[in-house]
Design a protein around this motif. Structure first.
Motif, PDB file in Angstrom:
ATOM      1  N   GLU A  69      68.210  43.387  42.402  1.00 21.64           N
ATOM      2  CA  GLU A  69      67.912  44.909  42.234  1.00 21.64           C
ATOM      3  C   GLU A  69      68.136  45.547  40.899  1.00 21.64           C
ATOM      4  OE1 GLU A  69      70.070  46.538  45.650  1.00 21.64           O
ATOM      5  OE2 GLU A  69      68.639  45.218  47.191  1.00 21.64           O
TER       6      GLU A  69
ATOM      7  N   THR B 265      65.101  46.983  38.039  1.00 19.16           N
ATOM      8  CA  THR B 265      65.125  48.505  37.666  1.00 19.16           C
ATOM      9  C   THR B 265      65.203  48.435  36.159  1.00 19.16           C
ATOM     10  OG1 THR B 265      67.595  48.714  38.092  1.00 19.16           O
ATOM     11  CG2 THR B 265      65.731  49.349  39.948  1.00 19.16           C
ATOM     12  N   SER B 266      65.534  47.454  35.381  1.00 20.53           N
ATOM     13  CA  SER B 266      65.939  47.403  33.971  1.00 20.53           C
ATOM     14  C   SER B 266      64.551  47.457  33.241  1.00 20.53           C
ATOM     15  CB  SER B 266      66.816  46.393  33.699  1.00 20.53           C
ATOM     16  OG  SER B 266      67.069  46.294  32.258  1.00 20.53           O
TER      17      SER B 266
ATOM     18  N   ASP C  54      57.876  51.850  46.770  1.00 22.24           N
ATOM     19  CA  ASP C  54      58.951  53.008  46.448  1.00 22.24           C
ATOM     20  C   ASP C  54      58.087  54.071  45.745  1.00 22.24           C
ATOM     21  OD1 ASP C  54      60.820  51.715  47.658  1.00 22.24           O
ATOM     22  OD2 ASP C  54      61.472  50.626  46.054  1.00 22.24           O
TER      23      ASP C  54
ATOM     24  N   GLN D 263      56.618  53.887  42.815  1.00 17.12           N
ATOM     25  CA  GLN D 263      55.675  53.247  41.889  1.00 17.12           C
ATOM     26  C   GLN D 263      54.542  52.697  42.549  1.00 17.12           C
ATOM     27  OE1 GLN D 263      58.772  50.572  40.078  1.00 17.12           O
ATOM     28  NE2 GLN D 263      58.831  51.864  38.168  1.00 17.12           N
TER      29      GLN D 263
ATOM     30  N   ARG E 193      54.343  47.630  36.771  1.00 16.16           N
ATOM     31  CA  ARG E 193      54.667  48.793  37.413  1.00 16.16           C
ATOM     32  C   ARG E 193      54.533  49.982  36.859  1.00 16.16           C
ATOM     33  NH1 ARG E 193      57.706  48.211  42.228  1.00 16.16           N
ATOM     34  NH2 ARG E 193      58.097  45.816  42.860  1.00 16.16           N
TER      35      ARG E 193
ATOM     36  N   ASP F 169      55.074  54.611  37.473  1.00 17.74           N
ATOM     37  CA  ASP F 169      55.559  55.584  38.347  1.00 17.74           C
ATOM     38  C   ASP F 169      54.194  56.392  38.880  1.00 17.74           C
ATOM     39  OD1 ASP F 169      58.132  55.240  37.649  1.00 17.74           O
ATOM     40  OD2 ASP F 169      58.144  56.975  36.420  1.00 17.74           O
TER      41      ASP F 169
END
Length: 267
Positions: free
Chosen positions: A32, A36-37, A124, A126, A148, A150
């Motif tokens: 996880e 997100t990095s 989520d 994105q 991905r 936003d």
């Protein structure tokens, strides 16, 4: 009997896990975190973010690397996620069915308009590219599968927001609005209204000034399922933006029908 490597939480609160698997949780924490990095992370940086020692995480990273879930970046700067989890998700259920129908339709569309095409779904906050088709014998913008962006920064995200039912749209608004400025949210909402009215959205790409995004929703018998986007690049061989938009609308309508969408879905 073999001992279970599980511990039971004492008097767990409502919604708290009753059973814990510490080793598994460490591995999931790593996955996880890397997800997100924005860039690869070396073991020391991973340990600092998770507040664990490097030696504590070493075996977890080694196993994840051996199983193909993480890999060392080409520049050796650290570990990053591979597309294995993404591929596993795409190999089942709704996503696989969508791709089975979408890829031939996108290939035919790209051949017709000489532009690249991509299909995206939400994950989520994105949108994520789950399939792409390069343009034949013409300049095009290639986006890798798994990319991905936003929702509020994506033309496809605007379209996917525009076609949510009122309850879902309210939930999206609650989750997304606090993450952007008031002016950006106003623009996002106005574009969503326009997309809903026209059935397609043509907008300047947030990625490059030389690209015009053209996005259209795709439906199945379960409702809104994704969107196809054309990152339009003008060239001597290109059709007009208007012609590409019309071809995209027709392709998405045909694809939606093939996926079992009711007639006039989303109207």
């Amino acid at each position: 009997m073999a001992k279970q490597n599980l511990s039971v939480a004492d008097d767990p609160d409502e919604g708290e896990l009753r059973y814990r698997a510490p080793a598994l949780e460490k591995g999931l924490d790593i996955v996880e975190l890397l997800a997100t990095s924005p860039r690869p992370m070396p073991p020391k940086q991973i340990s600092e973010h998770l507040n664990r020692s490097v030696s504590e995480l070493f075996r977890m990273i080694a196993v994840l690397e051996h199983r193909g879930y993480v890999a060392m970046a080409e520049n050796q700067s650290g570990y990053e996620l591979t597309n294995k989890l993404f591929s596993l998700g795409m190999s089942r259920g709704v996503s696989k069915n969508l791709l089975d129908y979408a890829i031939p339709a996108m290939r035919a569309l790209s051949d017709e308009i000489l532009q690249a095409t991509h299909i995206v779904v939400t994950s989520d906050d994105q949108v994520v590219v789950i399939g792409q088709m390069d343009a034949p014998a013409a300049p095009s913008f290639h986006i890798r599968v798994g990319y991905r962006q936003d929702i509020v920064e994506s033309t496809a995200g605007v379209v996917l927001y525009a076609y949510q039912n009122p309850l879902s749209k309210s939930a999206w608004r609650k989750a997304l609005q606090p993450t952007v400025s008031a002016s950006d949210w106003t623009r996002f909402e106005q574009q969503a209204i326009h997309a809903r009215e026209k059935g397609v959205l043509v907008a300047q790409s947030a990625y490059s000034e030389s690209i015009t995004d053209i996005a259209c929703p795709v439906f199945s018998d379960r409702g809104l399922i994704g969107a196809i986007i054309i990152p339009y690049i003008r060239s001597k061989l290109s059709l007009s933006v208007e012609s590409c938009a019309q071809a995209l609308v027709e392709t998405c309508a045909s694809l939606s029908n093939a996926l079992g969408a009711a007639q006039h879905q989303g109207a």
